[in-house]
Structure formats: structure tokens, C-alpha cells
Motif scaffolding. Structure first.
Motif, PDB file in Angstrom:
ATOM      1  N   GLU A   1     -23.681  -7.907 -40.432  1.00 47.90           N
ATOM      2  CA  GLU A   1     -24.842  -8.136 -39.570  1.00 47.90           C
ATOM      3  C   GLU A   1     -25.485  -6.851 -39.071  1.00 47.90           C
ATOM      4  O   GLU A   1     -26.703  -6.804 -38.865  1.00 47.90           O
ATOM      5  N   GLU A   2     -24.691  -5.788 -38.893  1.00 48.91           N
ATOM      6  CA  GLU A   2     -25.204  -4.604 -38.220  1.00 48.91           C
ATOM      7  C   GLU A   2     -25.264  -3.341 -39.082  1.00 48.91           C
ATOM      8  O   GLU A   2     -26.008  -2.416 -38.758  1.00 48.91           O
ATOM      9  N   VAL A   3     -24.485  -3.304 -40.163  1.00 41.27           N
ATOM     10  CA  VAL A   3     -24.392  -2.066 -40.938  1.00 41.27           C
ATOM     11  C   VAL A   3     -24.934  -2.220 -42.357  1.00 41.27           C
ATOM     12  O   VAL A   3     -25.852  -1.527 -42.774  1.00 41.27           O
ATOM     13  N   SER A   4     -24.360  -3.144 -43.115  1.00 41.53           N
ATOM     14  CA  SER A   4     -24.724  -3.296 -44.526  1.00 41.53           C
ATOM     15  C   SER A   4     -24.390  -4.700 -45.002  1.00 41.53           C
ATOM     16  O   SER A   4     -23.392  -5.278 -44.561  1.00 41.53           O
ATOM     17  N   PRO A   5     -25.180  -5.246 -45.919  1.00 42.08           N
ATOM     18  CA  PRO A   5     -24.860  -6.567 -46.476  1.00 42.08           C
ATOM     19  C   PRO A   5     -23.825  -6.502 -47.588  1.00 42.08           C
ATOM     20  O   PRO A   5     -23.515  -7.520 -48.202  1.00 42.08           O
ATOM     21  N   LEU A   6     -23.295  -5.310 -47.855  1.00 43.71           N
ATOM     22  CA  LEU A   6     -22.395  -5.118 -48.988  1.00 43.71           C
ATOM     23  C   LEU A   6     -20.951  -4.920 -48.528  1.00 43.71           C
ATOM     24  O   LEU A   6     -20.687  -4.228 -47.537  1.00 43.71           O
ATOM     25  N   LEU A   7     -20.041  -5.515 -49.252  1.00 42.51           N
ATOM     26  CA  LEU A   7     -18.614  -5.391 -48.991  1.00 42.51           C
ATOM     27  C   LEU A   7     -17.958  -4.608 -50.125  1.00 42.51           C
ATOM     28  O   LEU A   7     -18.521  -4.520 -51.215  1.00 42.51           O
ATOM     29  N   PRO A   8     -16.766  -4.016 -49.873  1.00 40.06           N
ATOM     30  CA  PRO A   8     -15.950  -4.113 -48.663  1.00 40.06           C
ATOM     31  C   PRO A   8     -16.419  -3.171 -47.564  1.00 40.06           C
ATOM     32  O   PRO A   8     -17.237  -2.289 -47.805  1.00 40.06           O
ATOM     33  N   VAL A   9     -15.877  -3.359 -46.361  1.00 40.05           N
ATOM     34  CA  VAL A   9     -16.152  -2.475 -45.239  1.00 40.05           C
ATOM     35  C   VAL A   9     -15.476  -1.134 -45.502  1.00 40.05           C
ATOM     36  O   VAL A   9     -14.272  -1.097 -45.774  1.00 40.05           O
ATOM     37  N   PRO A  10     -16.203  -0.013 -45.458  1.00 36.38           N
ATOM     38  CA  PRO A  10     -15.573   1.294 -45.683  1.00 36.38           C
ATOM     39  C   PRO A  10     -14.453   1.581 -44.692  1.00 36.38           C
ATOM     40  O   PRO A  10     -14.430   1.038 -43.579  1.00 36.38           O
ATOM     41  N   PHE A  11     -13.529   2.434 -45.087  1.00 36.99           N
ATOM     42  CA  PHE A  11     -12.354   2.728 -44.276  1.00 36.99           C
ATOM     43  C   PHE A  11     -12.716   3.151 -42.858  1.00 36.99           C
ATOM     44  O   PHE A  11     -12.115   2.689 -41.884  1.00 36.99           O
ATOM     45  N   GLU A  12     -13.707   4.031 -42.718  1.00 40.65           N
ATOM     46  CA  GLU A  12     -14.049   4.579 -41.408  1.00 40.65           C
ATOM     47  C   GLU A  12     -14.493   3.504 -40.427  1.00 40.65           C
ATOM     48  O   GLU A  12     -14.325   3.648 -39.217  1.00 40.65           O
TER      49      GLU A  12
END
Length: 379
Positions: free
Chosen positions: A357-368
Motif C-alpha cells: 500500500e505504501e512502498v511498492s506493488p511488487l513482492l517480495p518485501v526487501p530485507f531492509e
């Protein structure tokens, strides 16, 4: 013969079968055999040798399964959610896969699973198998069986493929087809199993269970089928991720897990929590199975959407070491944290939701933005 002697005889027979398989492996793939033996010796000192599961070709698939955890990665879903024609991130190149194979071999890893989506829709699959190198690694095909006929079985085996894992989600034709959203898929699965069996290809049946299925007559008939055909049955538990993120009624309970353990004593079935290659039968995060996304992001479990690093940007050994130091992922747990640990499930799903919702519509969520915000074991 008494029951106890019968059990001992059967165990001894299985032991001899396994011994013969390993002897054959040492002759056909000496490098693989060498790594397996080294892993056995180093396991007590904490050595790991996880399966590397490659999600190729942007998880392209010819099915739309009701329970699929890969749907958010597929081009059709990305297009529907974002309007973009496809995931814009670059895919791993042949050179990237060759380097991954080299690093995996150096690390002592000996198993690769090719999956998607559906791996067989990738027109360059033969090139990928050659690049990974079946003389250094056992290459396993994860397939829905739709196109896996006798010709395709011979093709895969001829390339050096070791094993096929074929999905069968009900012994009732209409139920399987409905779960897979593909009419005729049950018949194709049965054709694929017969073809692979006839060509003496190593085989697994993979099935997904939802709550209470293990108590059904249908599931028992699948166990009997697996036993009669002498094909091991790999049971996965529906997780609250992907298409099933909001299907709370599907999630298995401890009662289901306990029943599976009972059935394991009678049938040739196992789960990701069952001991294999001498590894303790516990949560597989990092140490059991790691998924490599098409862009190089590595996820420490097939059912998670949080990355522990990108193999195109840093060494595989660094990424795996980072994962083993994480307080969620490193410990050997008796529970499946993405299926049973409510605290982790809440953390995982909230992190994924916030990211989408807030960063990117693409997965996976980066480690950071995910695991990087959780403590290490020594913190």
C-alpha cells in the motif's frame, strides 16, 4: 511372522532400497554424492544445505489455483493490480543462474527445484537445466502435470532431470479440477503420474490440505493410492498467504497436524516438517528451503513474502548467514511459523500489506523493510 518382525523387515527393505539409490547416485553423480556425505558429517556442527527453489519466468502459469501463494508474483496479477504490463524488474540472466549454481555448489547445496507458476511453460527450461548442471545438483521439476506426458518425461530425464513433483489435490476428479480451476486437470495429472512411473523417473505427489481434509475418506484414498503406486506423498498445509490470505477457515490446526503425524506412521507421506536427509523435522526457514525469485531476491520459505537478500547483488553465503542469524528464522522450531505462529503471521501479513500500500506493488518485501527491522539472535 509377528507384527514387530514384519515392521523390522519392512524397515530393512526400505533401508536397502535407499542404500541402492545412494550407491547409484555415487556412480552417476559423484559430486552430488560427495556433497551429501559432507553434509551428513557437518550437520551436527550447524551446517545447512537447503533446497534452492527457483521461481522462473516471472512465475508464469497456465492455471489459476484457488490456494496459490504465487499469484501476487504473476504478470496477470501485477497487471490487474497496477496497470503495468509486467513486473518491470529484470529477470536473472543465464550468467546469473550459472553463478548461483557455482556458489551453491561451493556452499554444499545439492538440490534445485524448478517452479513458477508452472515451470514447463518456460520455453528456455532446457537451457536453464544445462546451466544449473545436473551433474552437480539434483534437479527437481515442480509441475501441475498438464503437459507432462511421456514425450515430456523423456525430454526432462534426457536433460539430466532427477525427479518430478506432481500436484494432485483430490482423488475426486471434480474436486481437483475445481480447486485448480482447470477442467480436465485431474485426468492430465493421472496421465503424468503414469508416464513418469513408466519411464522410471523419481516421483513425488504433492497435495495441499485445508482444515479437516486429513480426516476425510478422500484424503485416506489418496494415501492408499500413493502407497499402492509406491509414490511418496508430500503434504503441504494451506497458509494464510497469496490467494488464501483471507481464507482463515482453510488454515490447518494442531489437530490436523497431529493427525498427519499419525498417518505418517502408516503411509509413505511427509510434510516440510518431516526429517529428511538426516535434518531435524522442524521449521524449514533458511535451513530447509529457500526460494529464489526471478529477480534474485531470496525468500527463506516458499510461503513467505519477505526477502533476506538479493543473490545478484551479494554472495549466497552472506544471505544465508544473515537469515540464520535472524531471531525469527534461525532457530530450529517445532512449529511452522507462517502456518502456526500467530505473532509471526501478524508481523508478516502487516509488513506485506504496508509494503504493497505504501512502498511498492511488487513482492517480495526487501530485507531492509522487513526482516531487517527484526532483531538478530545475538542482539
Amino acid at each position: 511372522m509377528s507384527n514387530s518382525l514384519q515392521i523390522l523387515a519392512e524397515q530393512e527393505a526400505l533401508s536397502l532400497i535407499e542404500q541402492n539409490k545412494r550407491k547409484d547416485q555415487s556412480q552417476r553423480r559423484p559430486r552430488v554424492h560427495e556433497k551429501i556425505q559432507k553434509y551428513f558429517k557437518g550437520m551436527l556442527d550447524g551446517q545447512i544445505s537447503p533446497i534452492l527453489r527457483l521461481k522462473i519466468n516471472r512465475s508464469l502459469c497456465n492455471f489459476q489455483c484457488t490456494h496459490c501463494c504465487e499469484e501476487p508474483y504473476m504478470t496477470r496479477d501485477v497487471k490487474k493490480r497496477t496497470g503495468m504490463p509486467m513486473d518491470p524488474r529484470p529477470q536473472m540472466t543465464t550468467d546469473d543462474y550459472r553463478e548461483l549454481s557455482r556458489q551453491a555448489d561451493e556452499y554444499g547445496i545439492f538440490r534445485f527445484v524448478l517452479t513458477g507458476g508452472e515451470a514447463l511453460v518456460d520455453k528456455n527450461l532446457d537451457k536453464l537445466i544445462e546451466t544449473i548442471d545436473p551433474m552437480k545438483h539434483l534437479i527437481i521439476l515442480d509441475t501441475n502435470g498438464w503437459t507432462f506426458d511421456t514425450e515430456k518425461v523423456k525430454w526432462f530425464a534426457g536433460l539430466g532431470g532427477y525427479k518430478a513433483q506432481i500436484s494432485l489435490d483430490s482423488m475426486i476428479e471434480e474436486e481437483h479440477d475445481s480447486f485448480r480451476n482447470k477442467k480436465g486437470s485431474y485426468k492430465r495429472v493421472m496421465r503424468a503420474l503414469d508416464a513418469a512411473k513408466n519411464e522410471n523417473l523419481e516421483l513425488l505427489i504433492s497435495t495441499c490440505i485445508i482444515k479437516d481434509r486429513v480426516f476425510s475418506d478422500e484424503f485416506l484414498s489418496l494415501c492408499e493410492y500413493s502407497k499402492d503406486k509406491d509414490i511418496p506423498l508430500y503434504v503441504t498445509l494451506a497458509k494464510p498467504v497469496g490467494n488464501a490470505r483471507d481464507q482463515d477457515t482453510w488454515v490447518c490446526t494442531k489437530k490436523d497436524v497431529d493427525q498427519l503425524k499419525v498417518l505418517e506412521d502408516k503411509y509413505n507421506i511427509f510434510t516440510h516438517m518431516t526429517p529428511s536427509y538426516g535434518q531435524p523435522g522442524r521449521c524449514i526457514t533458511v535451513k530447509g528451503i529457500d526460494t529464489v525469485n526471478h529477480d534474485g531476491e531470496i525468500v527463506p520459505c516458499p510461503y513467505m513474502d519477505l526477502s533476506i537478500g538479493n543473490v545478484t547483488k551479494e554472495p549466497l553465503s552472506v544471505i544465508l548467514d544473515r537469515g540464520m542469524k535472524n531471531s525469527w528464522l534461525g532457530p530450529y522450531r517445532d512449529e511452522c511459523i507462517i502456518g502456526e505462529n500467530k505473532e509471526f503471521i501478524e508481523f508478516h501479513n502487516k509488513t506485506v500489506k504496508d509494503h504493497l500500500e505504501e512502498v511498492s506493488p511488487l513482492l517480495p518485501v526487501p530485507f531492509e523493510q522487513g526482516f531487517g527491522r527484526t532483531p538478530n539472535i545475538d542482539s
